[in-house]
Design a protein around this motif. Structure first.
Motif, PDB file in Angstrom:
ATOM      1  N   GLU A  47      45.791  20.383  -3.275  1.00  0.00           N
ATOM      2  CA  GLU A  47      46.952  20.861  -2.524  1.00  0.00           C
ATOM      3  C   GLU A  47      46.558  21.482  -1.186  1.00  0.00           C
ATOM      4  N   SER A  97      40.948  18.468   5.297  1.00  0.00           N
ATOM      5  CA  SER A  97      42.030  17.557   5.643  1.00  0.00           C
ATOM      6  C   SER A  97      43.018  18.234   6.577  1.00  0.00           C
ATOM      7  N   GLU A  98      43.568  17.476   7.491  1.00  0.00           N
ATOM      8  CA  GLU A  98      44.575  17.996   8.414  1.00  0.00           C
ATOM      9  C   GLU A  98      45.987  17.739   7.899  1.00  0.00           C
ATOM     10  N   THR A  99      46.082  17.216   6.695  1.00  0.00           N
ATOM     11  CA  THR A  99      47.391  16.914   6.127  1.00  0.00           C
ATOM     12  C   THR A  99      48.183  18.201   5.906  1.00  0.00           C
ATOM     13  N   VAL A 100      49.446  18.170   6.293  1.00  0.00           N
ATOM     14  CA  VAL A 100      50.305  19.331   6.084  1.00  0.00           C
ATOM     15  C   VAL A 100      50.525  19.538   4.589  1.00  0.00           C
ATOM     16  N   ILE A 101      50.306  20.755   4.136  1.00  0.00           N
ATOM     17  CA  ILE A 101      50.437  21.032   2.710  1.00  0.00           C
ATOM     18  C   ILE A 101      51.810  21.589   2.390  1.00  0.00           C
TER      19      ILE A 101
END
Length: 279
Positions: A195, A200-204
């Motif tokens: 999560e 990672s640059e992914t929005v959580i």
């Protein structure tokens, strides 16, 4: 047993308690501040005194522990004094004798392995775990609807997690081996990482990440319990250690005519490592 038959030290203890009760009566009658106090107004002061006692215990400062115990004892006597001032016909009225007799009766009833019942029989409790299990079963018989019902809702979350787990264990709901608990810690760590992956640059999703972090903390508290570590104490000792080392950085910066805001992290790390070497 009469008062004169008691040991000299027990007589001294009872006389000291009587002295406190007498002073409390006098203060409640004569002191404007003490007259004004209510159960509610004393509450936050009692919480503060309890934390001060906790600090003294962590520092193993016996003179300070003695002082803080006295402050808390005063508060307990104060609450009983206020309650004794309720109308004479009030069913909720009580005084310090009622408080002490009540806790004595509770201790006797919840230790059937020490105090026999009316028939003279005792409950078997050969170890600490059996004592805890008996305790929880007795509380249920006394009217508690849940084993977890005795955990105060206002406890700090870390302490509450520990108490919840202890009470569940008393009811037989627990892991068998610490290896199982550690596997749960690793499982929760992986779920949290999924999560909130720092790489990672992914929005959580903040809510899901928070939930997974809570699960991870709960599992760590569980493992700490299995290896006889009190997580609240452990974290507070780390807090104190951090404060001491950070304040060392501040002191060294001032001694060299610097401020933290003017220093680089690398410069502060030098003092941090010095602080670690001095304790």
């Amino acid at each position: 047993m009469t008062f004169s038959e008691l040991s000299p030290r027990r007589q001294e203890q009872l006389m000291a308690f009587d002295r406190l009760l007498t002073i409390m009566d006098e203060l409640r009658e004569q002191c404007p501040w003490d007259r004004k106090q209510t159960l509610e107004s004393l509450r936050h002061l009692t919480i503060e005194e309890t934390y001060e006692l906790s600090d003294a215990i962590l520092e193993n400062d016996l003179p300070e522990i003695r002082k803080e115990i006295g402050d808390i004892q005063l508060h307990l006597v104060f609450y009983a004094k206020i309650a004794s001032e309720a109308p004479a016909d009030s069913p909720d009225r009580f005084d310090i004798a009622d408080v002490l007799n009540s806790v004595c009766e509770k201790l006797i009833s919840r230790h059937p392995h020490i105090y026999p019942d009316a028939s003279g029989s005792k409950v078997i409790a050969e170890n600490e775990e059996q004592v805890k299990a008996n305790w929880e079963q007795l509380k249920l018989k006394e009217g508690n609807k849940s084993v977890l019902g005795g955990v105060p809702g206002s406890l700090p979350a870390l302490v509450k997690a520990m108490r919840i787990q202890e009470k569940a264990r008393g009811a037989g709901f627990d892991w068998y081996e610490k290896q199982q608990v550690w596997q749960k810690v690793e499982e929760e760590m992986q779920e949290f990482k999924a999560e909130f992956n720092a790489e990672s640059e992914t929005v959580i999703d903040p809510q899901r990440a928070e939930a997974e972090f809570g699960d991870l903390l709960f599992s760590l508290v569980n493992y700490a319990r299995f290896i006889d570590i009190n997580p609240e104490t452990a974290l507070e000792r780390t807090n104190k250690k951090f404060i001491k080392r950070f304040q060392y950085i501040e002191e060294q910066a001032r001694a060299n005519g610097r401020t933290l805001s003017s220093m680089t992290l690398a410069e502060m790390d030098v003092y941090w490592n010095e602080a670690k070497s001095v304790g």
